[in-house]
Write an enzyme that holds these catalytic residues in place. Structure first.
Site, PDB file in Angstrom:
ATOM      1  N   ASP A  68      -3.752   4.195 -11.713  1.00  0.00           N
ATOM      2  CA  ASP A  68      -4.620   4.506 -10.584  1.00  0.00           C
ATOM      3  C   ASP A  68      -5.572   5.623 -10.987  1.00  0.00           C
ATOM      4  O   ASP A  68      -5.889   5.784 -12.170  1.00  0.00           O
ATOM      5  CB  ASP A  68      -3.749   4.952  -9.396  1.00  0.00           C
ATOM      6  N   HIS A  78      -7.093   8.694  -4.228  1.00  0.00           N
ATOM      7  CA  HIS A  78      -6.402   7.411  -4.172  1.00  0.00           C
ATOM      8  C   HIS A  78      -5.016   7.465  -4.804  1.00  0.00           C
ATOM      9  O   HIS A  78      -4.036   6.997  -4.224  1.00  0.00           O
ATOM     10  CB  HIS A  78      -7.257   6.335  -4.850  1.00  0.00           C
ATOM     11  N   ASN A 121      12.732  17.796   2.774  1.00  0.00           N
ATOM     12  CA  ASN A 121      12.247  19.063   2.213  1.00  0.00           C
ATOM     13  C   ASN A 121      11.435  19.844   3.240  1.00  0.00           C
ATOM     14  O   ASN A 121      10.700  20.765   2.891  1.00  0.00           O
ATOM     15  CB  ASN A 121      11.411  18.815   0.953  1.00  0.00           C
ATOM     16  N   ASP A 180       2.806 -17.408  -1.199  1.00  0.00           N
ATOM     17  CA  ASP A 180       3.521 -16.451  -2.053  1.00  0.00           C
ATOM     18  C   ASP A 180       2.940 -15.040  -2.021  1.00  0.00           C
ATOM     19  O   ASP A 180       3.334 -14.196  -2.826  1.00  0.00           O
ATOM     20  CB  ASP A 180       3.583 -16.942  -3.501  1.00  0.00           C
ATOM     21  N   SER A 201      -4.307  -1.418  -0.975  1.00  0.00           N
ATOM     22  CA  SER A 201      -3.700  -0.493  -1.930  1.00  0.00           C
ATOM     23  C   SER A 201      -2.448   0.140  -1.335  1.00  0.00           C
ATOM     24  O   SER A 201      -1.426   0.312  -2.016  1.00  0.00           O
ATOM     25  CB  SER A 201      -4.698   0.616  -2.306  1.00  0.00           C
TER      26      SER A 201
END
Length: 430
Positions: A188, A221, A235, A346, A371
């Site tokens: 990426d 991104h 956390n 699929d 994405s």
């Protein structure tokens, strides 16, 4: 059968209910050392003997119960004698006892001697004239719906705002798997390595574009994709990743042009360098939230990764056509944003609209696109591989398709049902 058996049966039922009822009351008033905790319904017997109470004697020094051992408070001399004989004869070990005045009996719970068949012993006791009742100690339950076991609740403040995390039931899936030990390669842009929710989740980084650490950490991104997949859990920070215990390797092959509002771009060279580098690692999952035209070199490298057993997850192009790299390669798992319209054959559907995830500078914001949908699936695949490391891409895709569920009117992948479908058969074989 002994004479008066019908009357005995009616008495036995009444005595059993009364014994258990009185005992329950006594147990409620008992201290924390109550003998109830030592009782075993698979072993113990409820035994009752006649307990007539003789009228009080008129001579000095006598008592209402006569000279009865202290352990048999409420038991008359006849009951004490009968119980002593029965325990000695049948080698019975008493747990506790109590009187039932309304039935004129004294009840005890006794343990079946080791090596003795309880049913056979009960039949023998039923024939003993000293015994008014002999039955198994039985368990009962209230007739109320038992609340489902609550799953672990994360302390990350924005977890309930994570649409994809909530819709895929990831929190339920985490009771079985959090992706422990699964290595994911993310090809990426760069990502914010200092982000509180990504620290400890990123194992290594590789910059195939330039030597700028500043640009690497400011890239949006890759930061967004990494957060969806593996943001740290519990956390007290932001969000929770779909696979918060997976390990990420980041390969920066895409970069942002200087012009504003322009998306990141990659090329054959940077992508080929990234894929070639992954071939020499043990990464099981490769997340490619990117795409473009067919490319002979990239196709060869991708084919090699697939032949090595890697599971490659790719985002469906915005035009919805499977005609380029990497979406058109056989064996690649392609993911689109969940939609009411049927998906191509699929192709998986996953949350990809208004996804809250990590941003550079330690922040969080919403973003959309296939994405993010691909990132959700990469995280779910990590959950599956942590349970069953030998799964291949085709088995994973079929499992995710079959376990997809309807959510807000659209069918999409579901982490909890996928993990359950994989986990239950395995547990049954152990």
């Amino acid at each position: 059968m002994k004479r008066g058996a019908k009357r005995y049966s009616a008495f036995a039922v009444a005595a059993a209910v009364a014994c258990l009822s009185v005992h329950a009351t006594a147990a409620a008033d008992a201290s924390h050392a109550s003998p109830v905790s030592s009782m075993d319904s698979q072993r113990d017997i409820v035994l009752a003997v006649a307990n007539p109470i003789d009228p009080p004697a008129l001579h000095a020094g006598s008592s209402l119960l006569g000279y009865v051992p202290a352990g048999y408070y409420g038991a008359g001399q006849r009951a004490v004698s009968a119980l002593a004989e029965l325990k000695r004869h049948y080698n019975l070990d008493e747990v506790t006892g109590w009187p039932i005045k309304a039935l004129g009996v004294y009840c005890v719970v006794v343990k079946t001697p080791a090596g003795t068949d309880r049913e056979a012993l009960l039949k023998t006791l039923a024939k003993d004239d000293r015994v008014k009742l002999a039955q198994p100690l039985q368990d009962y339950s209230v007739y109320a719906t038992v609340a489902a076991q609550t799953h672990h609740r994360y302390n990350d403040p924005y977890v309930d705002l994570q649409r994809g995390f909530v819709e895929t039931d990831a929190e339920l899936a985490h009771s079985v798997s959090q992706g422990e030990g699964v290595h994911i390669a993310v090809v990426d842009t760069g990502a914010d390595l200092t982000h509180p929710d990504l620290q400890g989740r990123i194992h290594d980084t590789h910059n195939m574009v330039d030597d700028s650490d500043t640009a690497f950490n400011q890239d949006h991104h890759g930061t967004e994709v990494a957060g969806v997949i593996a943001a740290d859990a519990d956390n007290h920070q932001g969000i929770v990743g779909i696979a918060p215990k997976s390990v990420l390797s980041l390969y920066k092959a895409c970069w942002y042009a200087p012009a504003p509002q322009v998306g990141a771009r990659c090329n054959t060279f940077t992508l080929a360098k990234a894929l070639a580098a992954i071939i020499d690692t043990d990464a099981r999952i490769v997340n490619l939230s990117l795409g473009g035209p067919d490319d002979p070199l990239l196709d060869k490298l991708l084919a090699q990764l697939l032949n090595q057993g890697r599971i490659v997850v790719a985002a469906l192009p915005p035009d919805g056509r499977l005609s380029g790299f990497p979406d058109n390669a056989p064996g690649v798992i392609v993911v689109r944003v969940s939609d009411a319209a049927p998906a191509p054959a699929d192709v998986l559907s996953a949350p990809g609209k208004d996804i809250l995830t990590t941003q550079p500078g330690g922040g969080y914001d919403f973003t959309s696109g296939s994405s993010m949908a691909a990132a959700h699936v990469s995280g779910i695949v990590a959950l599956l591989l942590s349970v069953s490391p030998r799964l291949d891409a085709y088995a994973v895709r079929d499992l995710l398709l079959k376990s997809s569920k309807l959510s807000h009117g659209v069918t999409e992948v579901n982490a909890a049902s996928a993990v359950a479908a994989l986990h239950e058969p395995q547990r049954a074989t152990h």
